[in-house]
Motif scaffolding. Sequence first.
Motif, PDB file in Angstrom:
ATOM      1  N   LEU C 160      60.979  64.764  49.002  1.00  0.00           N
ATOM      2  CA  LEU C 160      61.159  64.882  47.563  1.00  0.00           C
ATOM      3  C   LEU C 160      60.738  63.573  46.904  1.00  0.00           C
ATOM      4  N   LEU C 161      59.856  63.698  45.930  1.00  0.00           N
ATOM      5  CA  LEU C 161      59.365  62.510  45.241  1.00  0.00           C
ATOM      6  C   LEU C 161      59.855  62.551  43.797  1.00  0.00           C
ATOM      7  N   LEU C 162      60.479  61.454  43.340  1.00  0.00           N
ATOM      8  CA  LEU C 162      60.958  61.385  41.965  1.00  0.00           C
ATOM      9  C   LEU C 162      60.054  60.444  41.179  1.00  0.00           C
ATOM     10  N   LEU C 163      59.386  60.978  40.157  1.00  0.00           N
ATOM     11  CA  LEU C 163      58.468  60.140  39.375  1.00  0.00           C
ATOM     12  C   LEU C 163      59.058  59.927  37.981  1.00  0.00           C
ATOM     13  N   ASP C 164      59.376  58.684  37.657  1.00  0.00           N
ATOM     14  CA  ASP C 164      59.982  58.393  36.357  1.00  0.00           C
ATOM     15  C   ASP C 164      58.926  57.866  35.392  1.00  0.00           C
ATOM     16  N   GLU C 165      58.418  58.747  34.555  1.00  0.00           N
ATOM     17  CA  GLU C 165      57.387  58.420  33.567  1.00  0.00           C
ATOM     18  C   GLU C 165      56.223  57.674  34.209  1.00  0.00           C
ATOM     19  N   TRP C 166      55.798  58.221  35.330  1.00  0.00           N
ATOM     20  CA  TRP C 166      54.731  57.554  36.059  1.00  0.00           C
ATOM     21  C   TRP C 166      53.410  57.638  35.297  1.00  0.00           C
ATOM     22  N   LEU C 167      53.251  58.681  34.483  1.00  0.00           N
ATOM     23  CA  LEU C 167      51.973  58.882  33.777  1.00  0.00           C
ATOM     24  C   LEU C 167      51.944  58.206  32.406  1.00  0.00           C
ATOM     25  N   SER C 168      53.087  57.686  31.959  1.00  0.00           N
ATOM     26  CA  SER C 168      53.130  57.113  30.609  1.00  0.00           C
ATOM     27  C   SER C 168      52.357  55.808  30.545  1.00  0.00           C
ATOM     28  N   GLY C 169      51.780  55.574  29.403  1.00  0.00           N
ATOM     29  CA  GLY C 169      51.104  54.304  29.166  1.00  0.00           C
ATOM     30  C   GLY C 169      49.711  54.232  29.759  1.00  0.00           C
ATOM     31  N   LEU C 170      49.178  55.368  30.196  1.00  0.00           N
ATOM     32  CA  LEU C 170      47.824  55.352  30.757  1.00  0.00           C
ATOM     33  C   LEU C 170      46.794  55.752  29.687  1.00  0.00           C
ATOM     34  N   THR C 171      45.589  55.319  29.874  1.00  0.00           N
ATOM     35  CA  THR C 171      44.502  55.747  28.985  1.00  0.00           C
ATOM     36  C   THR C 171      44.147  57.196  29.335  1.00  0.00           C
ATOM     37  N   PRO C 172      43.466  57.923  28.435  1.00  0.00           N
ATOM     38  CA  PRO C 172      43.128  59.325  28.724  1.00  0.00           C
ATOM     39  C   PRO C 172      42.426  59.509  30.057  1.00  0.00           C
ATOM     40  N   GLU C 173      41.496  58.611  30.403  1.00  0.00           N
ATOM     41  CA  GLU C 173      40.781  58.755  31.684  1.00  0.00           C
ATOM     42  C   GLU C 173      41.742  58.543  32.844  1.00  0.00           C
ATOM     43  N   GLU C 174      42.578  57.504  32.706  1.00  0.00           N
ATOM     44  CA  GLU C 174      43.534  57.213  33.772  1.00  0.00           C
ATOM     45  C   GLU C 174      44.508  58.371  33.943  1.00  0.00           C
ATOM     46  N   LEU C 175      44.884  58.970  32.803  1.00  0.00           N
ATOM     47  CA  LEU C 175      45.808  60.100  32.825  1.00  0.00           C
ATOM     48  C   LEU C 175      45.217  61.264  33.620  1.00  0.00           C
ATOM     49  N   GLU C 176      43.955  61.527  33.325  1.00  0.00           N
ATOM     50  CA  GLU C 176      43.225  62.594  34.031  1.00  0.00           C
ATOM     51  C   GLU C 176      43.286  62.356  35.544  1.00  0.00           C
ATOM     52  N   ALA C 177      42.960  61.122  35.938  1.00  0.00           N
ATOM     53  CA  ALA C 177      42.950  60.784  37.359  1.00  0.00           C
ATOM     54  C   ALA C 177      44.357  60.865  37.945  1.00  0.00           C
ATOM     55  N   GLY C 178      45.328  60.431  37.155  1.00  0.00           N
ATOM     56  CA  GLY C 178      46.721  60.454  37.611  1.00  0.00           C
ATOM     57  C   GLY C 178      47.196  61.862  37.878  1.00  0.00           C
ATOM     58  N   ILE C 179      46.842  62.775  36.968  1.00  0.00           N
ATOM     59  CA  ILE C 179      47.241  64.171  37.144  1.00  0.00           C
ATOM     60  C   ILE C 179      46.646  64.738  38.425  1.00  0.00           C
ATOM     61  N   GLU C 180      45.365  64.424  38.645  1.00  0.00           N
ATOM     62  CA  GLU C 180      44.700  64.873  39.879  1.00  0.00           C
ATOM     63  C   GLU C 180      45.429  64.345  41.113  1.00  0.00           C
ATOM     64  N   LEU C 181      45.814  63.081  41.043  1.00  0.00           N
ATOM     65  CA  LEU C 181      46.478  62.425  42.170  1.00  0.00           C
ATOM     66  C   LEU C 181      47.793  63.134  42.494  1.00  0.00           C
ATOM     67  N   ILE C 182      48.581  63.393  41.452  1.00  0.00           N
ATOM     68  CA  ILE C 182      49.873  64.053  41.680  1.00  0.00           C
ATOM     69  C   ILE C 182      49.654  65.464  42.237  1.00  0.00           C
ATOM     70  N   ARG C 183      48.634  66.132  41.722  1.00  0.00           N
ATOM     71  CA  ARG C 183      48.350  67.486  42.208  1.00  0.00           C
ATOM     72  C   ARG C 183      48.001  67.456  43.695  1.00  0.00           C
ATOM     73  N   SER C 184      47.222  66.420  44.085  1.00  0.00           N
ATOM     74  CA  SER C 184      46.840  66.348  45.496  1.00  0.00           C
ATOM     75  C   SER C 184      48.054  66.050  46.378  1.00  0.00           C
ATOM     76  N   ILE C 185      48.991  65.299  45.830  1.00  0.00           N
ATOM     77  CA  ILE C 185      50.215  65.012  46.596  1.00  0.00           C
ATOM     78  C   ILE C 185      51.026  66.291  46.763  1.00  0.00           C
ATOM     79  N   GLU C 186      51.060  67.081  45.696  1.00  0.00           N
ATOM     80  CA  GLU C 186      51.842  68.314  45.726  1.00  0.00           C
ATOM     81  C   GLU C 186      51.321  69.268  46.797  1.00  0.00           C
ATOM     82  N   THR C 187      49.991  69.290  46.956  1.00  0.00           N
ATOM     83  CA  THR C 187      49.412  70.217  47.937  1.00  0.00           C
ATOM     84  C   THR C 187      49.790  69.857  49.363  1.00  0.00           C
ATOM     85  N   THR C 188      50.284  68.620  49.597  1.00  0.00           N
ATOM     86  CA  THR C 188      50.709  68.261  50.951  1.00  0.00           C
ATOM     87  C   THR C 188      52.103  68.796  51.255  1.00  0.00           C
ATOM     88  N   GLY C 189      52.724  69.488  50.287  1.00  0.00           N
ATOM     89  CA  GLY C 189      54.018  70.115  50.554  1.00  0.00           C
ATOM     90  C   GLY C 189      55.218  69.309  50.087  1.00  0.00           C
TER      91      GLY C 189
END
Lengths: 289, 305, 257
Positions: C160-189
């Motif tokens: 179980l991973l707890l992310l506390d406003e991990w995406l806040s304060g990022l630029t739009p491009e960084e946000l995009e990449a961040g979302i992808e990153l979290i999605r890839s983590i989710e796919t590992t179960g």
Amino acid sequence: MTSLMIGLVLGGTYALAALGLTMQYGVARIMNLAYGEFVISAAFATFVLFSSINLNPLLAMFIVAPAAFSISYFVYAILMAPLVKRSKKKGNLENDSILITFGLLFLVQGILLVLFGADFASYNYLNIPVNVFGITIAANRLIAFGLAMILGLSLYCLVAYSQWGITLRAVATKPENARLVGINVDRVAQIAFAIGGMLAALAGVVISMFQTFTATSGVVFTMKALIVVIMGGVGNFMGALISGLILGLAEATVSTYVDPGLTLASTYLIFLVLLLWRPQGLFGKGVVK
Amino acid sequence: MITGAKVSVAIIAFGLLALLPFFLEAYGLGLMIGMLSYVALATAWSMFSGPTHYISLATVAFYGVGAYTVAVLNEGISFPVILLIAVLIGLVLSLAVGVATLRLAGVYFVIFSFGLAELVRQLITWYEVNVTGTLGRYIFLPLEPQDIYWLLLGAATLTLIIGWLVRRSRIGLALRVIGDDEVIAAHIGINLTRTKLLLFALSASLITLVGAIQAPRWVYIEPSIVFNPTVSFLTVIMALLGGPHRLFGPLFGVVPLFLLFEWLSANFPNHYSIILGALFIAIVFVLPNGVLEFLDRFRLRRAKT
Amino acid sequence: MTSFLELENVAKKFGGLTAVRDVSFTLSKGEIVGLLGPNGSGKTTLLNMISGANKVTSGKISLNGVSIDSLRPDQIVNKGVSRTFQLVRILPSMTVEENVICGLAFRKMPVWGAKAAIIAREKLEIVGLKDKASLPGHSLNYIDSKRLELARALAADPELLLLDEWLSGLTPEELEAGIELIRSIETTGISILIVEHIMSAIRALCPRCVVMNSGEIIADGSTGTVLQDDAVSAAYLGGAPCCMLTISLCSMTYILL
């Protein structure tokens, strides 16, 4: 009953000393391990004034206290201010101030040893028995207690009710936020430190009236003042006053009914129980960290 | 990094130091005994206080307990057994102090350690006066100064080896994390109290051992002699000067300061406390991370320009 | 699906202030859930109680059916929970790689030595920090510090991973990449609980979300429905001035600094 009175007198001085330390640690964030040395230095100064020009300790107070205020003011400017500046990283100030004042402790103690040697010092002032409510007690102790209480309570009222007191408490609780409402935190800290030094000196004057002291007894005073501060809750002025009295009473009880050699041990026992049971202090609002 | 060359240098240095008593007269040997004891003390102190920033001011409490244990037990029991008992007593005392204070913010630990020596001193004094009826004991042990020297060399080497092992171990890393940020430490799975307690107890036990080994040098012991606060003071200042974050840091602080201290107490017996106090303040100001780190930075800056 | 993380009537009081009252919800194995709410609604406190940083005043928290609410943070890590912090926390005196090694060295099945270095590099590669492995921790910029924090949390091998406003304060491009990153983590179960203000990120990542207000859950369901809920928009609209104030305060502090 006599032990109760003696305990109250002792407790009054502890309360006074602890108020000064609350100023220095609670408000100025300087953990001053040389605090007891300030107390003892003032005791020696009073001793010198009394034995050389026969100056009444109550008058000597008016020389010693302002002197202590200015000395502490400059000690802060020279030693502490650069540390405050340097301690951008959190927690550094506490460590640095502990180390610096540990050095200061040896420095001041060394000076006292050179000036006065390692012998016990005391002078004879108003050592006449007085009868209060059927209890016989030395007049000097009575004066000491009265003085400690008057000074302690007036400081408390100042902190609790004056504009300046509000500023002080703001800095004590949240220095970052105090800065936001336009308080010059560094300046308040410096003055709080100086007042702390002055209170240490006043405690020293009071103690010198009825107790013997040596150049090396500062450590014990620092220790007791620290315990009282923690007992009362860091930054809690009323807590420090009450806890000081409690500690004094506890010590007097132990020294009368158990053994005078075990008073420090009883102080420590209180400290230990407190740490295990209520580390935030009896009346505490938690630890400043 | 550990290399063969470094190990051989260490072994040769150890061998040379071990042969030293055959070439030194009494004064030189006494000097070396003092220096070695401070090497062990400052290294043991840094083992815990270096990475965690929990400043222990209680060195002499444990040192004194070690020495006093020897004074009490010196008749009838063999010296190695006495040393072992002393270390065990130091261990128990440090665990008790640690359990009470190390769960809380660091400042409680500092305050407690600050007065601990005074407390132990007063308790022993009280016990001796009220229970045994005498203050002061004699130590008659068939130990020559060179025996004490070799024992201390062993203790100092042991401390350095333990320090080296700790630095390479997980617990060493755990201590560094705690020193950096206790919140992170807890949230990556470090048991804060247990880790701090373990290292504090280890450090304190080594300090107790040094006190016990040195005890026979005094012949006559009483609480005010063995619980001399200067020992705590010197240990901290030496470790700080050298740099408590490095294994050999304290060593580099001990050598100059011990010689200075010797010189000061010979030439300014009344003023050395003042001078050392001022020096201490200067060190905290100028070299907050120790002389080794300072030299490193200096070299780096030179290299850059 | 069986419940993996289970909160039952959890409450937290700080002195007289009730930060969280009577919160119950469950999270299934492998699920990714967004936790929303205005400032001061108790989201971080809830996260702190799950990770052990705050003790519950009353109620029960269990993981895989085992109660964890009386455990210390380090014990909870060993049960398979790791987290990031709202205000990024990096070990400043250590290198980037050492930061990650710390995550490996104290987990339930610790890895140590050369093997740890290899795994640390892998984790750094996942978050895109491989090139900065030997830099000192304090030298990283904001986004890289966040990446490093995530790598460290992943190193602990969480369920179980707890992310506390991990995406806040990022630029739009960084946000995009961040979302992808979290999605890839989710796919590992790995199950993920995300506390976040950024609605677009929640919409993109979380099929389900939980909304809190004044310490209580006011909505729990599929993200699309929940975000149209009246109570939710009222909470956010009602909270709007408060948010504005926070923003202006933030910028003020920024200017002052």
